[in-house]
Design a protein around this motif. Structure first.
Motif, mmCIF file in Angstrom:
data_model
loop_
_atom_site.group_PDB
_atom_site.id
_atom_site.type_symbol
_atom_site.label_atom_id
_atom_site.label_comp_id
_atom_site.label_asym_id
_atom_site.label_seq_id
_atom_site.Cartn_x
_atom_site.Cartn_y
_atom_site.Cartn_z
ATOM 1 N N THR A 1 6.406 12.777 -20.652
ATOM 2 C CA THR A 1 6.853 11.476 -21.125
ATOM 3 C C THR A 1 7.276 11.583 -22.577
ATOM 4 O O THR A 1 6.873 12.499 -23.294
ATOM 5 N N ASP A 2 8.099 10.630 -23.005
ATOM 6 C CA ASP A 2 8.610 10.605 -24.372
ATOM 7 C C ASP A 2 7.452 10.622 -25.373
ATOM 8 O O ASP A 2 6.560 9.782 -25.326
ATOM 9 N N PRO B 1 11.263 14.604 -26.534
ATOM 10 C CA PRO B 1 11.847 13.291 -26.862
ATOM 11 C C PRO B 1 12.334 12.473 -25.680
ATOM 12 O O PRO B 1 13.119 11.565 -25.866
ATOM 13 N N TYR B 2 11.936 12.797 -24.447
ATOM 14 C CA TYR B 2 12.377 12.002 -23.305
ATOM 15 C C TYR B 2 11.430 12.198 -22.117
ATOM 16 O O TYR B 2 10.557 13.057 -22.135
ATOM 17 N N ALA C 1 17.846 9.290 -20.217
ATOM 18 C CA ALA C 1 17.470 9.907 -21.490
ATOM 19 C C ALA C 1 17.470 8.861 -22.577
ATOM 20 O O ALA C 1 18.276 7.957 -22.607
ATOM 21 N N THR C 2 16.528 8.968 -23.479
ATOM 22 C CA THR C 2 16.430 8.041 -24.591
ATOM 23 C C THR C 2 17.472 8.383 -25.632
ATOM 24 O O THR C 2 18.125 9.413 -25.584
ATOM 25 N N GLY C 3 17.558 7.495 -26.667
ATOM 26 C CA GLY C 3 18.510 7.753 -27.747
ATOM 27 C C GLY C 3 18.198 9.035 -28.466
ATOM 28 O O GLY C 3 19.076 9.731 -28.942
ATOM 29 N N THR C 4 16.916 9.372 -28.546
ATOM 30 C CA THR C 4 16.550 10.610 -29.226
ATOM 31 C C THR C 4 17.048 11.808 -28.460
ATOM 32 O O THR C 4 17.503 12.796 -29.014
#
Length: 470
Positions: free
Chosen positions: A38-39, A58-59, A91-94
């Protein structure tokens, strides 16, 4: 069952966990292929040239592959783990920022200011150190009708007047960090003419300097000479053990060589009666203000050095070779040399000069315990100004310490022993130690160095001077 596509796999690259670091060794993996992550979850521990650091992913997703085994040294910017994020988790922004170097932003246009303002405060996720900033997905609508004709006519006119075609508006902007761009501007270097050598085509400071350096002369090719191969030395594994030089030990060795052969060292010594200091240590241990705190002779030695620096502030400085300036520091980040299983490190207490004695005791305790656990962060070892090394804990009288790079002085403290000493006209057994102060003779002359060492000795002999000299 869905088929996993390449787009659903995210590659997590080795970040720069400390300013200027180029590589790190993977000490331990906390996950394996098939594990769900997890992120923000820590997936591995790496050792840089400065410290051991845990890396979070990061995701969200499922681990597909670990690209390197434990014990491998990996360059910054190299992918170390692949994660499948196809299971309904975007996927997250990171994560998108981690792949940002592959996408080059367009050159500024007339609409750029408005777009920049729009991006401010838009809630964009922060990015990992060393990966840059995610590029905007905003696209301008293509011009139509008369605007195209006007633009073409303007381009033709500029070509006729200037004798050459203008630079295309969509020419990719060279990748470089802000300090590198400023350096290029100061040196008058056009970044579009510089050949990048950094990861993902990033231009480094060395690339800019190389662009302004005169071309190297053509090497003269010497006639080929047949050289027999060097004999391989015999190695008996039963009688010898070879340990690779890497991580903290490698960085320490390089730093000590650089310091020893760059700064002209001078070392002075003084032997002092510290009986009263030892009595004060015992009294402070019983003081309720110090309950639960680490109270030992090093605490009072540190306070004595801080008082001596306050009386002789010119010793708290550094030598800027590039600018040819002496930099006087109006703060003291007090370094404490610590021996750890990974080698010698020197974390420092930030703004030690502003701390009370109980606050200094608390900071010393945290510094020592963190170093022993191997959890000292790179930031804790940066920007030191002066250092104390306590070699007395190993039972030796003193030594000639080498300066921590970038600092002007280091105080070595020897073991405290009961010795015959002339006290009030009679020979009596007293607690005695020897102090050694090494300093950079470019910054500190014999008078200044002697005053600092004498002040430290005077305070340890009569601790009440901490009050009268405050």
């Amino acid at each position: 069952m869905t088929t996993m596509t390449q787009a659903s796999v995210r590659e997590f690259k080795m970040p720069d966990v400390g300013e200027g670091l180029t590589e790190a060794e993977i000490l331990k993996w906390y996950v394996k292929p098939g594990d769900t992550v997890t992120d923000g979850q820590v997936v591995c521990e790496v050792e840089t040239a400065k410290a051991a650091v845990e890396l979070p992913i990061p995701y969200d997703g499922v681990v597909r592959d670990l690209h390197f085994p434990e014990g491998t040294t990996v360059d910054v910017g190299t992918s170390i783990i692949a994660v499948d994020v196809s299971g309904g988790t975007a996927a997250t922004g990171t994560a998108a920022a981690a792949e940002a170097p592959a996408e080059v932003p367009a050159a500024p246009t007339a609409a750029a200011p408005a777009e920049e303002k729009k991006s401010v405060g838009s809630g964009r996720q922060p990015v990992l150190v060393g990966y840059g900033v995610a590029t905007s997905s905003t696209k301008r609508r293509p011009r139509k009708g008369p605007e195209v004709a006007v633009a073409q006519a303007s381009t033709a006119l500029r070509t006729e007047l200037n004798g050459h075609a203008p630079v295309a508006a969509d020419t990719p902007r060279p990748l470089a960090k802000p300090p590198v761009r400023k350096l290029a501007k100061d040196l008058g270097v056009d970044l579009t003419t510089v050949t990048p050598s950094g990861p993902d085509g990033v231009i480094t400071r060395e690339d800019v300097h190389a662009a302004v350096a005169p071309p190297a002369p053509e090497p003269v090719t010497a006639p080929a000479v047949s050289v027999p191969p060097a004999p391989v030395s015999a190695y008996d594994a039963a009688r010898e053990t070879r340990i690779p030089i890497k991580g903290v030990r490698k960085a320490t060795a390089q730093a000590m060589i650089g310091s020893a052969f760059t700064a002209p060292h001078v070392t002075e010594f003084v032997t002092v009666d510290v009986t009263r200091t030892m009595k004060l240590v015992e009294e402070l241990k019983q003081d309720k203000e110090f309950a639960g705190l680490r109270v030992n002779p090093l605490l009072l030695i540190a306070k004595a050095l801080l008082a001596a620096i306050r009386r002789n502030p010119d010793i708290n400085a550094s030598w800027d070779e590039t600018a040819q300036e002496i930099v006087l520091k109006h703060y003291v980040n007090l370094g404490i040399a610590a021996a750890t299983p990974r080698g010698l490190i020197v974390p420092n207490i930030k703004d030690a000069h502003a701390k009370t004695l109980p606050q200094l005791a608390e900071s010393l305790g945290e510094l020592v315990s963190t170093a022993r656990e191997g959890k000292t962060s790179p930031a804790a070892m940066q920007a030191g100004t002066v250092t104390i090394t306590n070699v007395g804990v190993f039972g030796v009288d003193t030594g000639t310490p080498i300066l921590n790079p970038g600092e002007s002085a280091i105080l070595a403290v020897g073991s405290i022993k009961l010795q015959p000493w002339v006290h009030k006209g009679k020979v009596k057994p007293r607690q005695v130690t020897t102090l050694a102060l090494s300093f950079d003779h470019r910054l500190v002359d014999g008078e200044l160095g002697s005053k600092v060492l004498a002040d430290v000795a005077a305070i340890l002999e009569q601790p009440k001077r901490l009050i009268t000299w405050a």
